[in-house]
Design a protein around this motif. Structure first.
Motif, PDB file in Angstrom:
ATOM      1  N   GLY A  40      -1.415 -10.051   4.320  1.00 36.95           N
ATOM      2  CA  GLY A  40      -0.714 -10.157   5.605  1.00 36.95           C
ATOM      3  C   GLY A  40       0.652  -9.512   5.620  1.00 36.95           C
ATOM      4  O   GLY A  40       1.246  -9.346   6.691  1.00 36.95           O
ATOM      5  N   ALA A  41       1.166  -9.121   4.445  1.00 40.77           N
ATOM      6  CA  ALA A  41       2.490  -8.494   4.390  1.00 40.77           C
ATOM      7  C   ALA A  41       2.422  -7.047   4.882  1.00 40.77           C
ATOM      8  O   ALA A  41       1.371  -6.405   4.844  1.00 40.77           O
ATOM      9  CB  ALA A  41       3.023  -8.541   2.960  1.00 40.77           C
ATOM     10  N   LYS A  42       3.537  -6.536   5.366  1.00 39.92           N
ATOM     11  CA  LYS A  42       3.602  -5.152   5.825  1.00 39.92           C
ATOM     12  C   LYS A  42       3.568  -4.205   4.625  1.00 39.92           C
ATOM     13  O   LYS A  42       4.213  -4.450   3.603  1.00 39.92           O
ATOM     14  CB  LYS A  42       4.894  -4.916   6.621  1.00 39.92           C
ATOM     15  CG  LYS A  42       4.901  -5.584   7.977  1.00 39.92           C
ATOM     16  CD  LYS A  42       3.876  -4.938   8.905  1.00 39.92           C
ATOM     17  CE  LYS A  42       3.912  -5.526  10.310  1.00 39.92           C
ATOM     18  NZ  LYS A  42       2.916  -4.887  11.206  1.00 39.92           N
ATOM     19  N   SER A  99       2.960   0.193   3.330  1.00 37.82           N
ATOM     20  CA  SER A  99       3.046   1.598   3.744  1.00 37.82           C
ATOM     21  C   SER A  99       2.030   2.409   2.958  1.00 37.82           C
ATOM     22  O   SER A  99       1.642   2.045   1.837  1.00 37.82           O
ATOM     23  CB  SER A  99       4.463   2.142   3.496  1.00 37.82           C
ATOM     24  OG  SER A  99       4.817   1.994   2.132  1.00 37.82           O
ATOM     25  N   ASP A 115      -5.970  -2.139  10.914  1.00 36.38           N
ATOM     26  CA  ASP A 115      -4.529  -1.989  10.759  1.00 36.38           C
ATOM     27  C   ASP A 115      -4.201  -1.680   9.301  1.00 36.38           C
ATOM     28  O   ASP A 115      -4.190  -2.567   8.443  1.00 36.38           O
ATOM     29  CB  ASP A 115      -3.823  -3.272  11.202  1.00 36.38           C
ATOM     30  CG  ASP A 115      -2.312  -3.079  11.301  1.00 36.38           C
ATOM     31  OD1 ASP A 115      -1.819  -2.008  10.877  1.00 36.38           O
ATOM     32  OD2 ASP A 115      -1.638  -4.011  11.783  1.00 36.38           O
ATOM     33  N   ASN A 125      -6.540  -9.131   2.525  1.00 34.51           N
ATOM     34  CA  ASN A 125      -6.751 -10.255   1.617  1.00 34.51           C
ATOM     35  C   ASN A 125      -7.842  -9.876   0.612  1.00 34.51           C
ATOM     36  O   ASN A 125      -9.007  -9.783   0.957  1.00 34.51           O
ATOM     37  CB  ASN A 125      -7.157 -11.505   2.407  1.00 34.51           C
ATOM     38  CG  ASN A 125      -7.210 -12.738   1.524  1.00 34.51           C
ATOM     39  OD1 ASN A 125      -7.087 -12.657   0.302  1.00 34.51           O
ATOM     40  ND2 ASN A 125      -7.389 -13.896   2.146  1.00 34.51           N
ATOM     41  N   SER A 150      -1.440  -0.928   8.118  1.00 40.62           N
ATOM     42  CA  SER A 150      -0.062  -1.283   7.786  1.00 40.62           C
ATOM     43  C   SER A 150       0.064  -2.732   7.316  1.00 40.62           C
ATOM     44  O   SER A 150       1.168  -3.190   7.025  1.00 40.62           O
ATOM     45  CB  SER A 150       0.857  -1.058   9.003  1.00 40.62           C
ATOM     46  OG  SER A 150       0.511  -1.961  10.044  1.00 40.62           O
ATOM     47  N   VAL A 151      -1.077  -3.443   7.253  1.00 30.60           N
ATOM     48  CA  VAL A 151      -1.059  -4.853   6.842  1.00 30.60           C
ATOM     49  C   VAL A 151      -1.867  -5.002   5.550  1.00 30.60           C
ATOM     50  O   VAL A 151      -2.988  -4.493   5.447  1.00 30.60           O
ATOM     51  CB  VAL A 151      -1.643  -5.761   7.952  1.00 30.60           C
ATOM     52  CG1 VAL A 151      -1.699  -7.209   7.471  1.00 30.60           C
ATOM     53  CG2 VAL A 151      -0.815  -5.652   9.215  1.00 30.60           C
ATOM     54  N   MET A 152      -1.296  -5.708   4.600  1.00 29.10           N
ATOM     55  CA  MET A 152      -1.960  -5.920   3.319  1.00 29.10           C
ATOM     56  C   MET A 152      -3.221  -6.770   3.513  1.00 29.10           C
ATOM     57  O   MET A 152      -3.163  -7.875   4.045  1.00 29.10           O
ATOM     58  CB  MET A 152      -1.012  -6.633   2.336  1.00 29.10           C
ATOM     59  CG  MET A 152      -1.636  -6.966   0.997  1.00 29.10           C
ATOM     60  SD  MET A 152      -2.094  -5.478   0.064  1.00 29.10           S
ATOM     61  CE  MET A 152      -3.111  -6.193  -1.218  1.00 29.10           C
TER      62      MET A 152
END
Length: 317
Positions: A223-225, A227, A173, A179, A175-177
């Protein structure tokens, strides 16, 4: 009769002379024995096992104070500092201080399966530092611990660090930051490029549990959205700076060795012991000064050196 009288006078004179000689020698022996005027040479007990060190010092007519401490310099139960130093001539029954390594490190906890942040928190609680973090592709969840070295349950040596292997499963994914915490800065840049991100601003931080040049935190947070093409701010670990606490015990003793003169050895030894005491017990100085006038005739109590514990061996033991 005159001859007999003359003989008696000579006999009396000889007797008196002998008594004077015996009295002088006896008095010297008495004073040396009961007033501690005899001297001995301090043996070198550094790098000896504690039991052997105590034995040799007591055989030299000396008392021993053992200070338990931790160091990487010598094996367990081994002397790594002594004071006064070897080769010095001191009074018999002078107390020699020896610093003995009694330190045992923490036990490596079982971190396998934990997420990296959770593992770091657990290690921080136990004061265990990470020396190296490696990433390896696996079927495990990204950023979870695959293995630990030394293995869980191992007793670490003093200040020994551990290495951990972390899962680097490809992130699907974009689109997810991800770790990045604990990842080397260069590896973090590669990972960000793989999902179309780039490094924005960087700043420096301190974290004693992570290796130098690894990521402490990110913005956006894991976990943050996100772009595609977004710039990520990173905080990079520069290591914790150790604040100086004044000269070490070794430095104090080495300086004393340079200044030592035989005619004033006892005074210098006592002054040095006071410096060591003041170095590690600064809070006691004010209390000692306030009661100094009332307690001049009372013996001073011995203070522990820092967090170290002391044990005294006397000749009567």
């Amino acid at each position: 009769m005159a001859k007999k009288f003359k003989f008696n006078i000579i006999k009396t004179v000889i007797t008196i002379v002998c008594l004077i000689i015996l009295g002088t020698i006896g008095r010297e022996v008495f004073f040396r024995h009961f007033f501690n005027e005899r001297h001995t040479i301090i043996p070198n007990v550094v790098n000896l096992h504690e039991k052997d060190a105590v034995k040799y010092l007591k055989e030299a007519g000396l008392n021993v104070k053992i200070i338990n401490s931790k160091t990487e310099k010598v094996p367990l139960d081994t002397v790594f500092i002594q004071f006064p130093l070897a080769g010095k001539e001191v009074k018999v029954h002078r107390t020699i201080q020896i610093w003995v390594n009694n330190g045992e490190g923490q036990e490596v906890p079982n971190l396998v399966g934990l997420e990296l942040l959770e593992a770091r928190s657990k290690l921080q609680e136990q004061n265990i530092q990470i020396e190296k973090i490696d990433y390896q592709p696996s079927n495990q969840k990204y950023n979870t611990i695959i293995s630990v070295y030394p293995k869980p349950g191992t007793k670490l040596e003093i200040n020994q660090k551990i290495s951990i292997l972390v899962s680097s499963q490809k992130i699907l994914d974009a689109s997810v930051m991800p770790n990045l915490i604990g990842l080397d800065i260069n590896d973090a840049k590669v990972l960000l490029e793989q999902i179309g991100l780039s490094v924005g601003g960087t700043s420096k931080g301190e974290d004693s549990t992570l290796p130098v040049n690894t990521i402490i935190s990110t913005s956006p947070a894991p976990g943050a959205k996100i772009s595609k093409g977004q710039k990520i701010s990173l905080v990079i670990n520069v290591g914790v700076k150790v604040q100086p606490t004044g000269p070490s015990v070794e430095e104090i003793i080495n300086q004393t060795n340079q200044d030592l003169q035989n005619q004033e050895i006892e005074n210098i030894i006592n002054d040095t012991l006071n410096k060591i005491d003041k170095r590690d017990n600064p809070g006691n100085n004010q209390n000692n000064n306030s009661g100094q006038q009332q307690n001049n005739n009372q013996p001073k109590s011995n203070n522990n050196v820092g967090s170290e514990t002391e044990r005294t061996h006397n000749d009567g033991e």
